[in-house]
Design a protein around this motif. Structure first.
Motif, short mmCIF file in Angstrom:
data_model
loop_
_atom_site.label_atom_id
_atom_site.label_comp_id
_atom_site.label_asym_id
_atom_site.label_seq_id
_atom_site.Cartn_x
_atom_site.Cartn_y
_atom_site.Cartn_z
N CYS A 1 -16.50 27.25 153.84
CA CYS A 1 -16.82 28.61 153.38
C CYS A 1 -16.14 28.89 152.05
O CYS A 1 -14.94 28.61 151.89
N SER A 2 -16.88 29.46 151.12
CA SER A 2 -16.33 29.78 149.80
C SER A 2 -15.37 30.97 149.86
O SER A 2 -14.59 31.17 148.93
N GLU A 3 -15.40 31.74 150.93
CA GLU A 3 -14.53 32.91 151.05
C GLU A 3 -13.25 32.62 151.83
O GLU A 3 -12.17 32.87 151.34
N CYS A 4 -13.38 32.08 153.04
CA CYS A 4 -12.21 31.89 153.90
C CYS A 4 -11.76 30.44 154.07
O CYS A 4 -10.71 30.19 154.62
N GLY A 5 -12.59 29.48 153.65
CA GLY A 5 -12.22 28.08 153.75
C GLY A 5 -12.48 27.44 155.10
O GLY A 5 -12.14 26.29 155.31
N SER A 6 -13.10 28.19 156.02
CA SER A 6 -13.40 27.64 157.35
C SER A 6 -14.48 26.56 157.25
O SER A 6 -15.33 26.60 156.37
N ASP A 7 -14.46 25.64 158.21
CA ASP A 7 -15.47 24.59 158.30
C ASP A 7 -16.80 25.21 158.74
O ASP A 7 -16.86 25.85 159.77
N ILE A 8 -17.85 25.05 157.94
CA ILE A 8 -19.17 25.60 158.29
C ILE A 8 -20.22 24.51 158.37
O ILE A 8 -21.41 24.80 158.41
N ALA A 9 -19.80 23.26 158.41
CA ALA A 9 -20.75 22.15 158.42
C ALA A 9 -21.69 22.21 159.61
O ALA A 9 -22.85 21.85 159.51
N GLY A 10 -21.26 22.70 160.74
CA GLY A 10 -22.10 22.76 161.93
C GLY A 10 -22.75 24.12 162.14
O GLY A 10 -23.38 24.34 163.16
N ALA A 11 -22.60 25.05 161.18
CA ALA A 11 -23.16 26.39 161.35
C ALA A 11 -24.68 26.32 161.43
O ALA A 11 -25.31 25.49 160.78
N GLU A 12 -25.26 27.20 162.22
CA GLU A 12 -26.72 27.23 162.42
C GLU A 12 -27.43 27.40 161.09
O GLU A 12 -27.08 28.24 160.28
N GLY A 13 -28.45 26.59 160.84
CA GLY A 13 -29.24 26.70 159.62
C GLY A 13 -28.68 25.92 158.46
O GLY A 13 -29.32 25.81 157.42
N ASN A 14 -27.49 25.38 158.59
CA ASN A 14 -26.91 24.63 157.50
C ASN A 14 -27.47 23.22 157.50
O ASN A 14 -27.58 22.59 158.53
N VAL A 15 -27.80 22.73 156.33
CA VAL A 15 -28.43 21.42 156.20
C VAL A 15 -27.46 20.31 156.53
O VAL A 15 -27.81 19.34 157.18
N ALA A 16 -26.21 20.44 156.11
CA ALA A 16 -25.22 19.39 156.34
C ALA A 16 -24.76 19.41 157.79
O ALA A 16 -24.55 20.45 158.36
N ALA A 17 -24.63 18.25 158.37
CA ALA A 17 -24.15 18.13 159.74
C ALA A 17 -22.88 17.30 159.72
O ALA A 17 -22.72 16.43 158.88
#
Length: 103
Positions: A56-72
């Motif tokens: 995340c560009s705001e908090c730095g959390s891992d978002i690789a597995g977030a719904e709709g995200n292309v990267a897995a």
């Protein structure tokens, strides 16, 4: 400094016909196909990030597995995917070879 949201300037390309559509369009203006979402919401803080982002560009959390995200996320023990470098300018000299390792 630019105060225009990044999403407002990023057109969407239709996966069916290749038509360039406005960033705010949900369906292709030419063929009516659903357009892919170009943003993904951080599950931790709610910040909208570019699709494919892993952090995340705001908090730095891992978002690789977030719904709709292309990267897995990569499978455990799997080698990291190769990321190509920046393209060389025409006529640019080749990168120097790595020096041999001293034993």
């Amino acid at each position: 400094m630019c105060f225009r949201p990044a999403a407002a300037s990023t057109p969407k390309t239709c996966p069916e016909c290749g038509m360039i559509n406005p960033a705010v369009a949900d369906k292709c203006v030419k063929c009516g196909a659903e357009l892919p979402e170009d943003r993904v919401k951080c599950p931790h803080c709610g910040e909208m990030n570019i699709a494919g982002a892993t952090v995340c560009s705001e908090c730095g959390s891992d978002i690789a597995g977030a719904e709709g995200n292309v990267a897995a996320p990569a499978a455990p023990g799997a080698p990291a995917p190769a990321v190509p470098g920046a393209p060389k300018a025409p006529g640019a000299p080749a990168a120097p070879a790595a020096p041999p390792k001293a034993e």
